[in-house]
Design a protein around this motif. Structure first.
Motif, PDB file in Angstrom:
ATOM      1  N   LYS A  39       0.773  20.261  34.324  1.00 21.40           N
ATOM      2  CA  LYS A  39       0.893  20.075  32.872  1.00 21.40           C
ATOM      3  C   LYS A  39       1.566  18.747  32.544  1.00 21.40           C
ATOM      4  O   LYS A  39       1.161  18.033  31.626  1.00 21.40           O
ATOM      5  N   ASN A  40       2.610  18.407  33.287  1.00 21.54           N
ATOM      6  CA  ASN A  40       3.340  17.159  33.040  1.00 21.54           C
ATOM      7  C   ASN A  40       2.469  15.925  33.257  1.00 21.54           C
ATOM      8  O   ASN A  40       2.668  14.891  32.604  1.00 21.54           O
ATOM      9  N   TYR A  41       1.535  16.035  34.192  1.00 16.11           N
ATOM     10  CA  TYR A  41       0.647  14.907  34.465  1.00 16.11           C
ATOM     11  C   TYR A  41      -0.647  14.980  33.658  1.00 16.11           C
ATOM     12  O   TYR A  41      -1.581  14.214  33.904  1.00 16.11           O
ATOM     13  N   ILE A  78       5.841  26.002  39.807  1.00 18.22           N
ATOM     14  CA  ILE A  78       6.143  24.565  39.883  1.00 18.22           C
ATOM     15  C   ILE A  78       4.861  23.742  39.929  1.00 18.22           C
ATOM     16  O   ILE A  78       4.788  22.635  39.373  1.00 18.22           O
ATOM     17  N   TYR A  79       3.805  24.290  40.566  1.00 11.99           N
ATOM     18  CA  TYR A  79       2.534  23.569  40.636  1.00 11.99           C
ATOM     19  C   TYR A  79       1.908  23.474  39.250  1.00 11.99           C
ATOM     20  O   TYR A  79       1.328  22.442  38.879  1.00 11.99           O
TER      21      TYR A  79
END
Length: 268
Positions: free
Chosen positions: A174-176, A168-169
């Motif tokens: 990656k999303n940010y 999840i980290y």
């Protein structure tokens, strides 16, 4: 109010019991080596064990102080500490960097992992003759030998630490749009620290084992040299002094690393 007061009393009693258990553990930790030394002293003084091979601890301590007074012990000690420190850094720093890269990037892991797995079972001391041929019999060959022993537990544990980071980290990063630098220093490095520190702890123990054996071959100073030459000359009190030094430094380094671990990993 009565129930609340009673709950506080129960909690205080539990706290006192825990404190008592901790104190008992500390007392046992201190008392066990002292009892062992007292038994050894009694057996030696009563000739129940051969004093030629197991001299009384009091005589060993006397030899320790005489070697400190003459300055001989400090010479061997500082030489070995210098080699251990340099070899540890030379093995641990590349081990951490390569371990982080192997954990983060699958192509690097699949490229380097077979080499690491193939070389790891080979004892570094078995390669000591080749290391001496390449680097001579000076300090650098001892440093390289220690570095080789330290490298493998550090790189393997660091890689495992990165791989075991919760996905999840990584997904959030990656999303940010986190950069490679952010992945490396803000996710992989702190996330792998708990397992990495265990590898470093193993590395320091192996470094002490390695320095003794390395200094028995082609060395003119150091704790391993002291142990080996004392054994060959049947000066067993001096030999035991060297063994005590190695034991002391092993315990001291272990405490130091655990202190550092508590500071950088306070949640563990």
């Amino acid at each position: 109010m009565k129930i609340s007061h009673k709950a506080v009393e129960v909690e205080q009693q539990e706290w006192k019991k825990r404190r008592l258990k901790e104190r008992m553990k500390q007392m046992l930790t201190i008392a066990s080596p002292i009892i062992l030394l007292l038994v050894w002293e009694c057996l030696s003084r009563t000739n129940l064990i051969d004093v030629r091979f197991f001299p009384p601890p009091t005589k060993i301590i006397g030899t320790l102080f005489s070697m400190i007074y003459s300055g001989e012990l400090f010479h061997h000690m500082w030489v070995s500490l210098y080699r251990i420190f340099c070899g540890f850094l030379l093995g641990a720093i590349p081990g951490i960097v390569i371990g982080l890269l192997m954990g983060l990037y699958s192509p690097i892991r699949h490229s380097i992992s077979p080499i690491v797995m193939a070389l790891m079972p080979i004892p570094t001391l078995a390669l000591l003759p080749i290391i001496i041929i390449l680097f001579g019999i000076g300090d650098f060959s001892k440093v390289v030998t220690i570095a080789g022993s330290v490298f493998f537990p550090v790189v393997i544990n660091t890689t495992a630490g990165v791989i075991n980071i919760d996905s999840i980290y990584l997904d959030v990063a990656k999303n940010y749009g986190a950069s490679s630098k952010d992945f490396f220093f803000k996710i992989a490095l702190p996330g792998s620290l708990p397992v990495m520190m265990e590898g470093i702890q193993m590395g320091q123990a192996i470094a002490l084992l390695t320095i003794v054996a390395a200094e028995m071959m082609g060395a003119t100073s150091g704790i391993g040299y002291l142990i080996w030459t004392s054994y060959k000359a049947f000066m067993l009190q001096e030999m035991f002094v060297g063994l005590i030094l190695i034991s002391f430094f092993g315990y001291l380094f272990s405490l130091l690393l655990r202190f550092i671990q508590k500071k950088i990993l306070p949640w563990r």
